[in-house]
Design a protein around this motif. Sequence first.
Motif, PDB file in Angstrom:
ATOM      1  N   ALA A   1       2.671  -1.993  12.881  1.00  0.00           N
ATOM      2  CA  ALA A   1       2.857  -3.332  12.310  1.00  0.00           C
ATOM      3  C   ALA A   1       3.458  -3.240  10.909  1.00  0.00           C
ATOM      4  N   LEU A   2       2.973  -2.300  10.126  1.00  0.00           N
ATOM      5  CA  LEU A   2       3.510  -2.108   8.784  1.00  0.00           C
ATOM      6  C   LEU A   2       4.979  -1.694   8.844  1.00  0.00           C
ATOM      7  N   ALA A   3       5.311  -0.769   9.733  1.00  0.00           N
ATOM      8  CA  ALA A   3       6.700  -0.318   9.879  1.00  0.00           C
ATOM      9  C   ALA A   3       7.613  -1.473  10.276  1.00  0.00           C
ATOM     10  N   ALA A   4       7.152  -2.354  11.144  1.00  0.00           N
ATOM     11  CA  ALA A   4       7.963  -3.507  11.554  1.00  0.00           C
ATOM     12  C   ALA A   4       8.260  -4.411  10.356  1.00  0.00           C
ATOM     13  N   CYS A   5       7.263  -4.622   9.516  1.00  0.00           N
ATOM     14  CA  CYS A   5       7.476  -5.439   8.301  1.00  0.00           C
ATOM     15  C   CYS A   5       8.454  -4.757   7.356  1.00  0.00           C
ATOM     16  N   LEU A   6       8.294  -3.453   7.177  1.00  0.00           N
ATOM     17  CA  LEU A   6       9.171  -2.703   6.267  1.00  0.00           C
ATOM     18  C   LEU A   6      10.596  -2.640   6.804  1.00  0.00           C
ATOM     19  N   ASP A   7      10.735  -2.526   8.129  1.00  0.00           N
ATOM     20  CA  ASP A   7      12.068  -2.556   8.747  1.00  0.00           C
ATOM     21  C   ASP A   7      12.767  -3.878   8.439  1.00  0.00           C
ATOM     22  N   ALA A   8      12.024  -4.963   8.497  1.00  0.00           N
ATOM     23  CA  ALA A   8      12.601  -6.282   8.216  1.00  0.00           C
ATOM     24  C   ALA A   8      13.081  -6.382   6.766  1.00  0.00           C
ATOM     25  N   LEU A   9      12.448  -5.638   5.876  1.00  0.00           N
ATOM     26  CA  LEU A   9      12.847  -5.616   4.465  1.00  0.00           C
ATOM     27  C   LEU A   9      13.937  -4.593   4.193  1.00  0.00           C
TER      28      LEU A   9
ATOM     29  N   TRP B   1      13.511  -1.418   4.120  1.00  0.00           N
ATOM     30  CA  TRP B   1      12.969  -0.269   3.395  1.00  0.00           C
ATOM     31  C   TRP B   1      12.973   0.921   4.344  1.00  0.00           C
ATOM     32  N   SER B   2      13.132   2.112   3.806  1.00  0.00           N
ATOM     33  CA  SER B   2      13.074   3.291   4.673  1.00  0.00           C
ATOM     34  C   SER B   2      11.619   3.721   4.847  1.00  0.00           C
ATOM     35  N   VAL B   3      11.348   4.311   6.014  1.00  0.00           N
ATOM     36  CA  VAL B   3       9.978   4.647   6.396  1.00  0.00           C
ATOM     37  C   VAL B   3       9.934   6.049   6.974  1.00  0.00           C
ATOM     38  N   SER B   4       8.903   6.800   6.589  1.00  0.00           N
ATOM     39  CA  SER B   4       8.529   8.044   7.258  1.00  0.00           C
ATOM     40  C   SER B   4       7.130   7.817   7.807  1.00  0.00           C
ATOM     41  N   VAL B   5       6.851   8.451   8.936  1.00  0.00           N
ATOM     42  CA  VAL B   5       5.515   8.279   9.530  1.00  0.00           C
ATOM     43  C   VAL B   5       4.929   9.646   9.866  1.00  0.00           C
ATOM     44  N   HIS B   6       3.635   9.782   9.603  1.00  0.00           N
ATOM     45  CA  HIS B   6       2.930  11.013   9.922  1.00  0.00           C
ATOM     46  C   HIS B   6       1.642  10.679  10.672  1.00  0.00           C
ATOM     47  N   ASP B   7       1.406  11.427  11.720  1.00  0.00           N
ATOM     48  CA  ASP B   7       0.147  11.352  12.460  1.00  0.00           C
ATOM     49  C   ASP B   7       0.004  12.699  13.146  1.00  0.00           C
TER      50      ASP B   7
ATOM     51  N   PRO C   1      12.920   0.884  -1.574  1.00  0.00           N
ATOM     52  CA  PRO C   1      11.789   1.821  -1.576  1.00  0.00           C
ATOM     53  C   PRO C   1      11.673   2.586  -0.259  1.00  0.00           C
ATOM     54  N   HIS C   2      11.024   3.736  -0.358  1.00  0.00           N
ATOM     55  CA  HIS C   2      10.713   4.546   0.814  1.00  0.00           C
ATOM     56  C   HIS C   2       9.189   4.604   0.931  1.00  0.00           C
ATOM     57  N   VAL C   3       8.675   4.352   2.121  1.00  0.00           N
ATOM     58  CA  VAL C   3       7.232   4.312   2.337  1.00  0.00           C
ATOM     59  C   VAL C   3       6.837   5.377   3.353  1.00  0.00           C
ATOM     60  N   LEU C   4       5.796   6.139   3.008  1.00  0.00           N
ATOM     61  CA  LEU C   4       5.208   7.095   3.928  1.00  0.00           C
ATOM     62  C   LEU C   4       3.990   6.445   4.569  1.00  0.00           C
ATOM     63  N   ILE C   5       4.033   6.315   5.872  1.00  0.00           N
ATOM     64  CA  ILE C   5       2.907   5.742   6.613  1.00  0.00           C
ATOM     65  C   ILE C   5       2.099   6.903   7.177  1.00  0.00           C
ATOM     66  N   MET C   6       0.864   6.989   6.753  1.00  0.00           N
ATOM     67  CA  MET C   6      -0.038   8.030   7.248  1.00  0.00           C
ATOM     68  C   MET C   6      -0.904   7.397   8.335  1.00  0.00           C
ATOM     69  N   GLY C   7      -0.616   7.743   9.570  1.00  0.00           N
ATOM     70  CA  GLY C   7      -1.335   7.178  10.706  1.00  0.00           C
ATOM     71  C   GLY C   7      -0.397   6.327  11.524  1.00  0.00           C
TER      72      GLY C   7
END
Length: 171
Positions: free
Chosen positions: A128-136, A138-144, A115-121
């Motif tokens: 913390a959420l990105a660190a958990c997703l990295d361990a899984l 999963w790909s992550v995008s972040v927006h702030d 899965p790919h997760v968009l983190i808003m904020g």
Amino acid sequence: MTARVLAWALSELGQRRRVALATVLTTSGSVPGKTGARLAMSSDGMRWEGTVGGAGLEKNVLNRCQELLGASTEPSAEVITYGLNKGAKGYEVTPLDSLCGGRVTISIEVMMPMPHVLIMGGGHCGEALAACLDALTWSVSVHDTREEFVSVDRYPHAVERSSQSVKAYFE
């Protein structure tokens, strides 16, 4: 050939496509593909890489990969043993009208892209959420909207970092 097939399958998964991976597990007698031969099919059912031996065996495996990809919404797997002769018994093996005379067992695994997760904020909760997703893995995008909260230092593994306005981001 195995490395090429696996690299192709990983590339397809990286492009968010499901993949069916067929592997020759065991053989006996005369068979077209040997143990370890692999074939991978993309979820569009029209592209594949590798071979499990060719002829009727390969046609059946390709058809089954296509069926499984069409029906699967989550990872799955099955093992099929084919008898490569006209007299093969259906209760032991899946018979194929073949002259080889051998027997081959193949696993077919349907793999789903991560899965790919968009983190808003990009604050401490996002980190913390990105660190958990990295361990899984999963790909992550972040927006702030605050540029300093989407830095490479805070999100080293993010595939996208955005600090534009929310309106601009969603346009």
